[in-house]
Design a protein around this motif. Structure first.
Motif, PDB file in Angstrom:
ATOM      1  N   VAL A  39       0.850  -1.197   0.000  1.00  0.00           N
ATOM      2  CA  VAL A  39       0.000   0.000   0.000  1.00  0.00           C
ATOM      3  C   VAL A  39       0.885   1.246   0.000  1.00  0.00           C
ATOM      4  O   VAL A  39       1.925   1.276   0.667  1.00  0.00           O
ATOM      5  CB  VAL A  39      -0.934   0.042   1.237  1.00  0.00           C
ATOM      6  N   GLY A  81      -8.414   3.736  -1.522  1.00  0.00           N
ATOM      7  CA  GLY A  81      -9.160   4.415  -0.473  1.00  0.00           C
ATOM      8  C   GLY A  81      -8.898   5.902  -0.496  1.00  0.00           C
ATOM      9  O   GLY A  81      -7.900   6.368  -1.060  1.00  0.00           O
ATOM     10  N   THR A 120     -12.332  -1.375  -1.260  1.00  0.00           N
ATOM     11  CA  THR A 120     -12.432   0.066  -1.463  1.00  0.00           C
ATOM     12  C   THR A 120     -12.900   0.717  -0.170  1.00  0.00           C
ATOM     13  O   THR A 120     -13.868   0.260   0.437  1.00  0.00           O
ATOM     14  CB  THR A 120     -13.432   0.391  -2.583  1.00  0.00           C
ATOM     15  N   GLY A 145      -1.894  -1.189  -3.577  1.00  0.00           N
ATOM     16  CA  GLY A 145      -3.030  -0.458  -3.037  1.00  0.00           C
ATOM     17  C   GLY A 145      -2.660   0.995  -2.785  1.00  0.00           C
ATOM     18  O   GLY A 145      -1.500   1.309  -2.505  1.00  0.00           O
ATOM     19  N   LEU A 177      -3.924   4.471  -0.625  1.00  0.00           N
ATOM     20  CA  LEU A 177      -4.782   5.189   0.311  1.00  0.00           C
ATOM     21  C   LEU A 177      -4.437   6.668   0.234  1.00  0.00           C
ATOM     22  O   LEU A 177      -3.347   7.084   0.626  1.00  0.00           O
ATOM     23  CB  LEU A 177      -4.584   4.688   1.741  1.00  0.00           C
ATOM     24  N   GLY A 224      -8.719  -2.081  -4.072  1.00  0.00           N
ATOM     25  CA  GLY A 224      -7.482  -1.701  -3.407  1.00  0.00           C
ATOM     26  C   GLY A 224      -7.208  -0.219  -3.434  1.00  0.00           C
ATOM     27  O   GLY A 224      -6.067   0.207  -3.628  1.00  0.00           O
ATOM     28  N   ILE A 226      -7.657  -2.142   2.239  1.00  0.00           N
ATOM     29  CA  ILE A 226      -7.107  -1.758   0.935  1.00  0.00           C
ATOM     30  C   ILE A 226      -6.080  -2.781   0.470  1.00  0.00           C
ATOM     31  O   ILE A 226      -6.054  -3.171  -0.703  1.00  0.00           O
ATOM     32  CB  ILE A 226      -6.503  -0.344   1.018  1.00  0.00           C
TER      33      ILE A 226
END
Length: 214
Positions: free
Chosen positions: A48, A103, A128, A78, A80, A101, A123
């Motif tokens: 992420v 946010g 989502t 992912g 975020l 994946g 994620i």
């Protein structure tokens, strides 16, 4: 979990790094601009990337535009977006690149560290996670398309909660409906948006994207 942090505020960047490290995550890079973010993701291929929206040099939308490039170039990473700001145009584009994946959370609305960590886990698992305020602002900035205008008020309520990443059970609880009623509303939404059953497309994601991009 292997994580890259992109945040131009040094104290917040270091704070996030220490928090995530203390919780057992591996912060493989912590950078302060979009170019460094893209380079770090290319080098480390994290699970992420946590990305602020406004970063150098212009402090407008460099982080979000870098996140979109990452989704295109590294679809298994992912993303975020963690910011004070909602950039509706690029937020919708980020979701259009693939709503798995990804946010978008607002810093001032994350009241519990556990919620932030849970969002990262979701994620990384391909889910989502969207702050309701992000959904509201994207909707407010978008013009309604004809197909969405055919949805009933209740169907729009259900679709808005779908856009927040809620399950049918969670939607039923939020709207005080039975699970069966929610299933019927979801089926009607798919039908009205022209989304037939498919082995290749995730109708729930496609419906949410129609909703956000309208």
């Amino acid at each position: 979990m292997r994580i890259v942090i992109a945040e131009d505020a040094a104290m917040l960047r270091d704070g996030l790094r220490m928090l995530l490290t203390a919780r057992g995550h591996d912060v493989v890079a912590a950078v302060g601009d979009g170019e460094a973010l893209r380079a770090a993701v290319a080098e480390h291929e994290p699970d992420v990337a946590v990305v602020d929206v406004r970063m150098p040099p212009s402090h407008t939308d460099e982080g979000l535009r870098a996140a979109i490039r990452i989704r295109r170039d590294h679809p298994d990473v992912g993303v975020l977006v963690f910011s004070q700001y909602v950039e509706t145009r690029y937020a919708a584009q980020l979701l259009a690149e693939g709503a798995h994946g990804v946010g978008y959370l607002l810093k001032e609305r994350v009241a519990d560290v556990a919620d932030f960590l849970a969002a990262l886990d979701r994620i990384a698992d391909g889910e989502t996670v969207l702050d309701p305020e992000v959904v509201t602002q994207i909707m407010g900035a978008s013009r309604r398309v004809e197909t969405l205008a055919t949805l009933s008020s209740r169907e729009r309520d259900v679709l808005a909660l779908m856009a927040e990443g809620r399950s049918n059970s969670a939607i039923a609880s939020a709207l005080f409906l039975s699970y069966g009623s929610v299933e019927k509303h979801v089926s009607q939404i798919f039908a009205k948006l022209g989304l037939p059953p498919s082995d290749h497309d995730h109708r729930r994601v496609l419906a949410v994207l129609r909703h956000l991009q309208a």
